[in-house]
Design a protein around this motif. Structure first.
Motif, PDB file in Angstrom:
ATOM      1  N   ALA A  15     -82.099  43.557  50.662  1.00  0.00           N
ATOM      2  CA  ALA A  15     -80.447  44.386  51.847  1.00  0.00           C
ATOM      3  C   ALA A  15     -80.443  42.881  52.589  1.00  0.00           C
ATOM      4  CB  ALA A  15     -81.136  44.796  52.914  1.00  0.00           C
ATOM      5  N   PRO A  16     -80.393  41.198  52.646  1.00  0.00           N
ATOM      6  CA  PRO A  16     -80.249  40.685  53.432  1.00  0.00           C
ATOM      7  C   PRO A  16     -79.171  39.332  52.368  1.00  0.00           C
ATOM      8  CG  PRO A  16     -82.013  40.537  53.843  1.00  0.00           C
ATOM      9  CD  PRO A  16     -81.788  41.513  52.776  1.00  0.00           C
ATOM     10  N   LEU A  17     -79.415  40.395  50.508  1.00  0.00           N
ATOM     11  CA  LEU A  17     -78.215  39.324  49.505  1.00  0.00           C
ATOM     12  C   LEU A  17     -77.500  40.006  49.768  1.00  0.00           C
ATOM     13  CD1 LEU A  17     -81.093  38.388  46.765  1.00  0.00           C
ATOM     14  CD2 LEU A  17     -78.801  36.994  47.849  1.00  0.00           C
ATOM     15  N   LEU A  18     -77.112  41.443  49.466  1.00  0.00           N
ATOM     16  CA  LEU A  18     -76.642  43.003  49.018  1.00  0.00           C
ATOM     17  C   LEU A  18     -75.087  42.315  50.725  1.00  0.00           C
ATOM     18  CD1 LEU A  18     -78.301  45.453  48.106  1.00  0.00           C
ATOM     19  CD2 LEU A  18     -76.358  44.181  46.615  1.00  0.00           C
ATOM     20  N   LEU A  19     -76.129  42.414  52.348  1.00  0.00           N
ATOM     21  CA  LEU A  19     -75.111  42.530  53.011  1.00  0.00           C
ATOM     22  C   LEU A  19     -75.055  41.573  53.310  1.00  0.00           C
ATOM     23  CD1 LEU A  19     -77.502  45.586  55.342  1.00  0.00           C
ATOM     24  CD2 LEU A  19     -75.608  45.925  53.701  1.00  0.00           C
ATOM     25  N   GLN A  20     -75.411  40.222  52.961  1.00  0.00           N
ATOM     26  CA  GLN A  20     -74.700  39.321  53.829  1.00  0.00           C
ATOM     27  C   GLN A  20     -72.725  38.647  53.079  1.00  0.00           C
ATOM     28  OE1 GLN A  20     -73.945  36.115  51.414  1.00  0.00           O
ATOM     29  NE2 GLN A  20     -72.639  35.419  53.101  1.00  0.00           N
ATOM     30  N   PRO A  21     -72.587  39.016  52.834  1.00  0.00           N
ATOM     31  CA  PRO A  21     -71.292  39.156  52.293  1.00  0.00           C
ATOM     32  C   PRO A  21     -69.750  39.449  53.660  1.00  0.00           C
ATOM     33  CG  PRO A  21     -72.341  39.377  50.144  1.00  0.00           C
ATOM     34  CD  PRO A  21     -73.143  39.714  50.923  1.00  0.00           C
ATOM     35  N   PHE A  22     -70.840  40.971  53.786  1.00  0.00           N
ATOM     36  CA  PHE A  22     -69.891  41.334  54.147  1.00  0.00           C
ATOM     37  C   PHE A  22     -69.767  41.619  55.807  1.00  0.00           C
ATOM     38  CE2 PHE A  22     -70.310  43.661  50.334  1.00  0.00           C
ATOM     39  CZ  PHE A  22     -69.186  43.595  50.220  1.00  0.00           C
ATOM     40  N   LEU A  23     -71.798  41.088  56.075  1.00  0.00           N
ATOM     41  CA  LEU A  23     -72.087  41.214  57.721  1.00  0.00           C
ATOM     42  C   LEU A  23     -72.501  39.603  58.447  1.00  0.00           C
ATOM     43  CD1 LEU A  23     -74.546  43.573  58.242  1.00  0.00           C
ATOM     44  CD2 LEU A  23     -72.109  44.549  58.548  1.00  0.00           C
ATOM     45  N   PHE A  24     -72.550  38.387  57.598  1.00  0.00           N
ATOM     46  CA  PHE A  24     -72.259  37.482  58.227  1.00  0.00           C
ATOM     47  C   PHE A  24     -72.322  36.658  56.622  1.00  0.00           C
ATOM     48  CE2 PHE A  24     -76.219  40.192  59.458  1.00  0.00           C
ATOM     49  CZ  PHE A  24     -76.251  39.576  60.110  1.00  0.00           C
ATOM     50  N   PRO A  25     -70.509  37.229  56.416  1.00  0.00           N
ATOM     51  CA  PRO A  25     -69.557  35.727  55.296  1.00  0.00           C
ATOM     52  C   PRO A  25     -69.988  34.154  56.117  1.00  0.00           C
ATOM     53  CG  PRO A  25     -67.874  37.307  56.915  1.00  0.00           C
ATOM     54  CD  PRO A  25     -69.848  37.490  57.607  1.00  0.00           C
ATOM     55  N   SER A  26     -70.216  33.949  57.516  1.00  0.00           N
ATOM     56  CA  SER A  26     -69.788  33.119  58.215  1.00  0.00           C
ATOM     57  C   SER A  26     -71.397  31.779  57.055  1.00  0.00           C
ATOM     58  CB  SER A  26     -70.380  32.225  59.460  1.00  0.00           C
ATOM     59  OG  SER A  26     -71.400  33.348  59.977  1.00  0.00           O
ATOM     60  N   VAL A  27     -72.259  32.453  56.736  1.00  0.00           N
ATOM     61  CA  VAL A  27     -73.259  31.346  56.248  1.00  0.00           C
ATOM     62  C   VAL A  27     -73.000  30.823  54.555  1.00  0.00           C
ATOM     63  CG1 VAL A  27     -75.569  32.068  55.102  1.00  0.00           C
ATOM     64  CG2 VAL A  27     -75.223  33.926  56.668  1.00  0.00           C
ATOM     65  N   THR A  28     -72.106  31.782  53.673  1.00  0.00           N
ATOM     66  CA  THR A  28     -71.851  30.706  52.698  1.00  0.00           C
ATOM     67  C   THR A  28     -69.808  29.985  53.330  1.00  0.00           C
ATOM     68  OG1 THR A  28     -70.479  33.024  51.863  1.00  0.00           O
ATOM     69  CG2 THR A  28     -72.849  32.699  51.015  1.00  0.00           C
ATOM     70  N   GLY A  29     -69.372  30.355  54.245  1.00  0.00           N
ATOM     71  CA  GLY A  29     -68.559  29.834  54.946  1.00  0.00           C
ATOM     72  C   GLY A  29     -67.189  30.684  54.424  1.00  0.00           C
ATOM     73  N   GLU A  30     -67.660  31.483  54.502  1.00  0.00           N
ATOM     74  CA  GLU A  30     -66.361  32.543  53.645  1.00  0.00           C
ATOM     75  C   GLU A  30     -65.812  33.084  54.300  1.00  0.00           C
ATOM     76  OE1 GLU A  30     -67.073  33.112  48.737  1.00  0.00           O
ATOM     77  OE2 GLU A  30     -68.373  33.664  50.551  1.00  0.00           O
ATOM     78  N   HIS A  31     -65.642  33.618  56.002  1.00  0.00           N
ATOM     79  CA  HIS A  31     -65.147  34.676  56.867  1.00  0.00           C
ATOM     80  C   HIS A  31     -64.052  34.582  57.069  1.00  0.00           C
ATOM     81  CE1 HIS A  31     -66.519  30.486  58.728  1.00  0.00           C
ATOM     82  NE2 HIS A  31     -65.193  30.697  59.358  1.00  0.00           N
ATOM     83  N   ASN A  32     -63.518  34.128  56.441  1.00  0.00           N
ATOM     84  CA  ASN A  32     -62.025  33.597  56.905  1.00  0.00           C
ATOM     85  C   ASN A  32     -60.885  34.103  55.164  1.00  0.00           C
ATOM     86  OD1 ASN A  32     -61.563  32.264  59.512  1.00  0.00           O
ATOM     87  ND2 ASN A  32     -61.487  29.826  58.292  1.00  0.00           N
ATOM     88  N   LEU A  33     -62.060  34.428  54.476  1.00  0.00           N
ATOM     89  CA  LEU A  33     -61.693  35.117  53.083  1.00  0.00           C
ATOM     90  C   LEU A  33     -61.647  36.666  53.473  1.00  0.00           C
ATOM     91  CD1 LEU A  33     -62.896  32.280  50.698  1.00  0.00           C
ATOM     92  CD2 LEU A  33     -60.745  32.995  51.539  1.00  0.00           C
ATOM     93  N   PRO A  34     -60.416  36.736  52.736  1.00  0.00           N
ATOM     94  CA  PRO A  34     -60.950  38.365  52.258  1.00  0.00           C
ATOM     95  C   PRO A  34     -62.004  38.742  51.510  1.00  0.00           C
ATOM     96  CG  PRO A  34     -58.392  37.422  51.675  1.00  0.00           C
ATOM     97  CD  PRO A  34     -58.824  36.643  51.849  1.00  0.00           C
ATOM     98  N   TRP A  35     -62.306  39.651  51.465  1.00  0.00           N
ATOM     99  CA  TRP A  35     -63.908  40.488  50.989  1.00  0.00           C
ATOM    100  C   TRP A  35     -63.984  40.098  49.387  1.00  0.00           C
ATOM    101  CZ3 TRP A  35     -64.754  44.127  47.798  1.00  0.00           C
ATOM    102  CH2 TRP A  35     -63.820  45.262  47.928  1.00  0.00           C
ATOM    103  N   TYR A  36     -62.587  40.867  49.294  1.00  0.00           N
ATOM    104  CA  TYR A  36     -63.004  40.647  47.190  1.00  0.00           C
ATOM    105  C   TYR A  36     -62.371  39.487  47.073  1.00  0.00           C
ATOM    106  CZ  TYR A  36     -57.826  40.774  49.143  1.00  0.00           C
ATOM    107  OH  TYR A  36     -56.524  40.161  49.707  1.00  0.00           O
ATOM    108  N   GLU A  37     -61.928  37.823  47.762  1.00  0.00           N
ATOM    109  CA  GLU A  37     -62.406  36.896  47.539  1.00  0.00           C
ATOM    110  C   GLU A  37     -63.174  36.263  47.615  1.00  0.00           C
ATOM    111  OE1 GLU A  37     -58.730  34.748  48.354  1.00  0.00           O
ATOM    112  OE2 GLU A  37     -57.730  36.586  47.845  1.00  0.00           O
ATOM    113  N   ARG A  38     -64.129  36.294  48.564  1.00  0.00           N
ATOM    114  CA  ARG A  38     -65.313  35.690  48.663  1.00  0.00           C
ATOM    115  C   ARG A  38     -66.542  35.958  46.847  1.00  0.00           C
ATOM    116  NH1 ARG A  38     -66.962  39.471  53.928  1.00  0.00           N
ATOM    117  NH2 ARG A  38     -65.177  38.504  55.621  1.00  0.00           N
ATOM    118  N   TYR A  39     -66.548  34.530  46.946  1.00  0.00           N
ATOM    119  CA  TYR A  39     -67.943  34.300  45.228  1.00  0.00           C
ATOM    120  C   TYR A  39     -68.979  35.031  46.225  1.00  0.00           C
ATOM    121  CZ  TYR A  39     -70.892  32.802  42.302  1.00  0.00           C
ATOM    122  OH  TYR A  39     -72.181  32.478  41.881  1.00  0.00           O
TER     123      TYR A  39
END
Length: 337
Positions: free
Chosen positions: A114-138
């Motif tokens: 779960a932490p790996l699967l949910l991080q891009p959507f619930l905690f994008p700031s972990v990878t500094g991607e909170h300002n990017l659209p979800w489909y552009e996040r690495y």
């Protein structure tokens, strides 16, 4: 529970040190590593410090300037790897699986994925991607790539292990296409960790040595060796889990590691391609297509081995222990899995 966890760990280490099968496989790996180191010694280094791929740096992690999001996700994956590896070590070393039922396996494997699967959507700031659209996040692209490849591996490739290596899962679990559903979930965090480690070594090689035939040969050799070692180490580290095994352990460790390694021969270089260069960011659709293509390539390789060995392929929707309670592993004997 028989024996304290520390005693079990010591017992396991002594087994590894003295087991002839492990020692034989260790010799194979040692020869492979010697070849790679010799090849690296003969490969010309980059004239400048690093190559054009890394802004003049010889790097393990992605460049903090060119691909900062990828760098942060890889660091996160490595850090999280320490957590799930510790959890598995405690569960297997402490024999906690002895009282697991279907729900426990789902909770453990799902909870660790779960932490790996949910991080891009619930905690994008972990990878500094909170300002990017979800489909552009690495982080989204990496998770989707690994999930697709891992799903194909469980849904299809596991049946090749059933047929070619006579592998078997015998713990209680809900299944999908004859494969325990928790394995689909566990594969995700396993494969995220494996592929990040592979990225480190491949990136270091690309940015340290001068482009040319020798570097290409070194890259190919490194991929082959990493694939074999990854497959063997997974088989070895879960050998203390009695609910997964093979008919012939020697064959599983030596030839089976090469068979399993076919996964990574394809996936390691393909996964590295995702957003590796800032000027060529990969669209999400391309990520999905490349993950599917990689899965098909591995399927062809596995089937080619099966055909070469002259082994018929049979697919079962139910594991044998679903039909015969005597085949369920200890301590679940006489209860259908």
């Amino acid at each position: 529970m028989s024996g304290a966890p520390p005693a079990k760990i010591i017992q396991g280490l002594l087994f590894v040190a003295g087991d002839p099968t492990v020692r034989a496989t260790g010799k194979i790996i040692s020869c492979m590593l010697c070849f790679v180191f010799a090849l690296a010694a003969l490969t010309p280094g980059a004239k400048n410090k690093g190559t054009e791929d890394s802004d003049g740096e010889r790097i393990w992690l992605p460049s903090s300037k060119r691909t900062p999001y990828k760098r942060k996700w890889e660091v996160f994956s490595l850090q999280y790897g320490c957590i799930w590896i510790t959890c598995f070590a405690v569960i297997i070393g402490g024999e906690m699986y002895a009282w697991f039922d279907r729900l426990h396996y789902m909770f453990v494997c799902g909870g660790l994925a779960a932490p790996l699967l949910l991080q891009p959507f619930l905690f994008p700031s972990v990878t500094g991607e909170h300002n990017l659209p979800w489909y552009e996040r690495y982080s989204v692209k990496a998770n989707i790539w690994i999930f697709i490849f891992g799903f194909i591996g469980n849904y299809w490739y596991t049946h090749y292990f059933y047929n070619v290596l006579e592998a078997h899962y015998t713990m209680p679990s809900w299944d999908l296409n004859g494969v325990p559903i928790p394995m689909y979930l566990a594969t995700h965090f396993y494969f995220c960790f494996y592929h990040v480690l592979a990225n480190l070594f491949l990136r270091k090689t690309y940015t340290t040595f001068a482009p040319g035939t020798m570097r290409n040969l070194l890259i190919v050799s490194l991929i082959l060796v990493m694939s074999y070692i990854t497959a063997f180490m997974e088989s070895l580290t879960i050998s203390g889990f009695p609910c997964y095994g093979f008919k012939d352990r020697y064959q599983a460790y030596t030839l089976g590691s090469a068979f399993y390694g076919l996964y990574f021969i394809v996936s390691f270089p393909m996964f590295l391609r995702v957003d590796e260069k800032r000027e060529r960011t990969m669209p999400l659709f391309t990520v999905v297509v490349e993950a599917l293509a990689s899965g098909m390539m591995v399927l062809i390789l596995l089937d080619a081995v099966r055909v070469y060995l002259g082994i018929d392929m049979s697919l079962r929707l139910s594991r044998p222990c679903k039909l015969d309670a005597n085949l369920t592993c200890k301590p679940f004997n006489y209860k259908t899995c």
